[in-house]
Design an enzyme around this catalytic site. Structure first.
Site, PDB file in Angstrom:
ATOM      1  CE  LYS A   1       0.379   1.495   5.764  1.00  0.00           C
ATOM      2  NZ  LYS A   1       1.073   0.466   6.561  1.00  0.00           N
TER       3      LYS A   1
ATOM      4  CG  ASP B   1       4.502   0.613   7.587  1.00  0.00           C
ATOM      5  OD1 ASP B   1       4.362   1.419   8.530  1.00  0.00           O
ATOM      6  OD2 ASP B   1       3.566   0.289   6.825  1.00  0.00           O
TER       7      ASP B   1
ATOM      8  CB  THR C   1      -3.466   3.246   7.956  1.00  0.00           C
ATOM      9  OG1 THR C   1      -3.327   1.874   8.347  1.00  0.00           O
ATOM     10  CG2 THR C   1      -4.938   3.595   7.814  1.00  0.00           C
TER      11      THR C   1
ATOM     12  N   GLY D   1       2.402  -7.033   0.625  1.00  0.00           N
ATOM     13  CA  GLY D   1       1.684  -5.800   0.354  1.00  0.00           C
ATOM     14  C   GLY D   1       2.529  -4.606   0.749  1.00  0.00           C
TER      15      GLY D   1
ATOM     16  N   GLY E   1       3.467 -12.154   3.245  1.00  0.00           N
ATOM     17  CA  GLY E   1       2.738 -10.919   2.979  1.00  0.00           C
ATOM     18  C   GLY E   1       3.623  -9.910   2.297  1.00  0.00           C
TER      19      GLY E   1
ATOM     20  NE  ARG F   1       0.149  -8.579  -2.301  1.00  0.00           N
ATOM     21  CZ  ARG F   1      -0.872  -8.077  -1.598  1.00  0.00           C
ATOM     22  NH1 ARG F   1      -1.343  -6.886  -1.910  1.00  0.00           N
ATOM     23  NH2 ARG F   1      -1.417  -8.758  -0.625  1.00  0.00           N
TER      24      ARG F   1
END
Length: 223
Positions: free
Chosen positions: A24, A61, A20, A87, A85, A114
């Site tokens: 990752k 995921d 987690t 990530g 998001g 990102r």
């Protein structure tokens, strides 16, 4: 992480594990091989020992999120999607949505560069997919996804302004606990269909269990 991983590799009866945040991406260079999604995203959430003693990893995921979305009746094919998001989970979701055939994907992330980095990865794998980055809002989107940790802790800021949502837009969150995050609660008050992080958790758990050779896993099982 390298020291911990070296110790884990020496445990003779350890054949697999689930990874987690925030590990990752950090575990990737420590593995001997990567599955196709892990290679694309640079992230892993499940690792297993190979017959030769080496370790390989894959990321579930994204496909778990897609599975949960579709089981809730909201297939992403042809949809215009906002992904907040970028990530580890967001990267995997971005690729899963691209594979599912979304019409347009807008990316947003608070960390500089990102969203652009994910857009570049997606462009390499799916050059025909229109992808935009920047201060995108939910206006005009069919599906709005929160792939940030915002909502995990009491007092967190909302990942986006719910006042910009409109009834009929699907709002999905990756956070399984609390299942009803402030964003999900706000979306429901506005009449938006919602998909909680539990759906993603159960979806990726099904895939991870199969990868680890675990039989008999069912929805609602611990883990």
């Amino acid at each position: 992480m390298p020291e911990v991983w070296a110790g884990l590799r020496r445990i003779g009866n350890l054949d697999g594990l689930v990874i987690t945040m925030p590990h990752k991406a950090a575990v990737v260079p420590l593995l001997d091989a990567l599955g196709p999604t892990a290679t694309l995203t640079g992230t892993v959430n499940t690792a297993r020992r190979r017959p030769d003693g080496g370790w390989e990893g894959e990321m579930f995921d994204g496909e778990g999120f897609r599975d949960g979305l579709e089981r809730a009746g909201h297939a992403p094919h042809g949809a215009r999607v906002l992904l907040v998001g970028c990530g580890a989970a967001g990267r995997a979701i971005g690729f899963a949505l691209a594979r599912a055939g979304v019409a347009h994907l807008a990316l947003r992330d608070a960390a500089p560069g990102r969203a652009e980095a994910l857009a570049a990865r997606l462009a390499g794998a799916f050059p025909a997919l229109p992808v935009s980055t920047g201060a995108a809002g939910p206006e005009g989107r069919d599906i709005v996804v929160n792939a940030t940790p915002l909502g995990l802790r009491p007092g967190d800021a909302l990942p986006l302004d719910p006042a910009a949502l409109r009834p009929g837009q699907v709002v999905a969150d990756v956070i399984p606990n609390p299942e009803v995050t402030p964003l999900i609660a706000a979306a429901r008050r506005l009449g938006c269909p919602t998909v909680t992080g539990r759906a993603m958790h159960e979806g990726q758990a099904r895939l991870a269990a199969a990868y680890l050779g675990i039989e008999g896993w069912e929805e609602g099982a611990p883990g």
